[in-house]
Design an enzyme around this catalytic site. Structure first.
Site, mmCIF file in Angstrom:
data_model
loop_
_atom_site.group_PDB
_atom_site.id
_atom_site.type_symbol
_atom_site.label_atom_id
_atom_site.label_comp_id
_atom_site.label_asym_id
_atom_site.label_seq_id
_atom_site.Cartn_x
_atom_site.Cartn_y
_atom_site.Cartn_z
ATOM 1 N N MET A 1 56.394 32.192 14.405
ATOM 2 C CA MET A 1 56.254 31.635 15.678
ATOM 3 C C MET A 1 57.681 31.542 16.196
ATOM 4 S SD MET A 1 54.817 30.344 18.215
ATOM 5 C CE MET A 1 55.241 29.267 19.624
ATOM 6 N N HIS B 1 54.826 33.188 22.264
ATOM 7 C CA HIS B 1 54.900 34.838 21.523
ATOM 8 C C HIS B 1 53.372 35.214 21.412
ATOM 9 C CE1 HIS B 1 58.910 33.516 21.354
ATOM 10 N NE2 HIS B 1 59.413 34.459 21.280
ATOM 11 N N TYR C 1 47.903 34.618 20.404
ATOM 12 C CA TYR C 1 48.949 34.219 21.646
ATOM 13 C C TYR C 1 49.142 32.803 21.095
ATOM 14 C CZ TYR C 1 47.614 38.332 24.600
ATOM 15 O OH TYR C 1 47.532 39.547 25.085
ATOM 16 N N CYS C 2 50.408 32.539 20.508
ATOM 17 C CA CYS C 2 50.724 31.368 20.036
ATOM 18 C C CYS C 2 51.410 30.606 21.028
ATOM 19 C CB CYS C 2 51.439 31.621 18.774
ATOM 20 S SG CYS C 2 51.940 30.353 17.601
ATOM 21 N N MET C 3 51.029 29.739 21.855
ATOM 22 C CA MET C 3 51.528 28.867 22.934
ATOM 23 C C MET C 3 52.043 27.670 22.638
ATOM 24 S SD MET C 3 51.095 31.474 25.464
ATOM 25 C CE MET C 3 51.684 32.418 23.973
#
Length: 224
Positions: free
Chosen positions: A35, A179, A192-194
Site C-alpha cells: 500500500m 492506490h 482500490y486501497c483508499m
C-alpha cells in the site's frame, strides 16, 4: 430514477455493480507494505489532473451525470482549508494514513460496515459505494470498483524505488485517494486501497449534499 438521486438510499440501488458476496483471503505481510506507508510525494498539480483556469471553464459531465469539471486552484485550496492537518496531508500532500487507524472526515472508521456512499473529502464527488467494499485485511478501506470510472483518475506512481504503483485521484479535485492493485476479488480483480481520511461517508437514507448529487437531467440536455 437518477443514478444516485438526492437520497443516498435510492442512489445506491442505481449505482450498484454487483451485490454478490465476495471472499478475499488475508493478505500476507509483504502485501501490507505494498500500500506504501510512504507518500506518493507528488504535491501540487498532479499528473493526469490540472485545476480549471477560471470559473468559466467548460463543464464536464461524467458517464453517470455528475459534474466532474476540475476545481480551480483557489476553490480547492478553500475546501482543503476546512480539513484537519492530517486530512490535508493525505488528500493534498499525497500521504498515507497508518493501517487500521483511518477515519473518514466525518468520523466513520476504516472498517465501517454501514450501507452508504463514499464521496471525496474535497469537492464531494461520489467515488465508491458500500456495495463494492470488502475486507482486504490490509487495514485500509478497500473497494473492487468505483461508482463511475470517470470519477477517478489513475496515474503511474514511481515514488517508491523498484515498486511501481498506480495512484488514484478524484476527477473533480485531483485529491490523492490511495492506490489500486491487481489483487482484488471478482468480478474486477481490482483492489482500490483508499485512505479513509480522503473520504466522507454518507449513510444510506441520508440526503446527499448538492455537490454529491447528479446534475438534473433537464440541465444536462440543455447543455448539450
Amino acid at each position: 430514477m437518477g443514478v444516485l438521486g438526492v437520497s443516498v438510499g435510492a442512489g445506491l440501488a442505481a449505482v450498484t455493480l454487483l451485490t454478490a458476496p465476495v471472499f478475499v483471503p488475508a493478505l500476507q505481510p509483504r502485501a501490507l507494505q505494498i500500500m506504501g506507508l510512504g507518500a506518493s510525494r507528488q504535491v501540487g498539480i498532479k499528473a493526469g489532473w490540472r485545476p480549471a483556469k477560471g470559473d468559466e471553464a467548460a463543464q464536464r459531465i461524467s458517464q453517470s451525470g455528475y459534474d466532474i469539471t476540475p476545481l480551480t486552484a483557489q476553490k480547492k485550496s478553500e475546501l482543503a482549508a476546512m480539513l484537519t492537518d492530517h486530512q490535508r496531508r493525505i488528500a493534498v500532500g499525497s500521504g498515507t494514513e497508518r493501517a487500521f487507524t483511518g477515519e473518514t472526515v466525518n468520523g466513520y472508521p476504516h472498517d465501517n460496515k454501514k450501507a452508504g456512499l463514499y464521496v471525496a473529502a474535497i469537492g464531494g464527488l461520489p467515488l465508491f459505494s458500500s456495495e463494492t467494499k470488502f475486507d482486504s485485511g490490509t487495514g485500509w478501506p478497500s473497494f473492487y470498483a468505483p461508482v463511475d470510472p470517470t470519477h477517478i483518475i489513475e496515474v503511474k506512481d514511481s515514488s517508491v524505488p523498484f515498486m511501481p504503483r498506480v495512484e488514484v485521484l478524484d476527477a473533480r479535485a485531483g485529491s490523492h485517494l490511495g492506490h489500486v492493485f491487481d489483487d482484488g476479488p471478482r468480478p474486477t480483480g481490482k483492489r482500490y486501497c483508499m485512505n479513509a481520511a480522503a473520504l466522507k461517508f454518507i449513510p444510506e437514507g441520508d440526503e446527499a449534499p448538492a455537490e454529491s448529487r447528479p446534475i438534473p437531467q433537464e440541465k444536462q440536455e440543455a447543455d448539450v
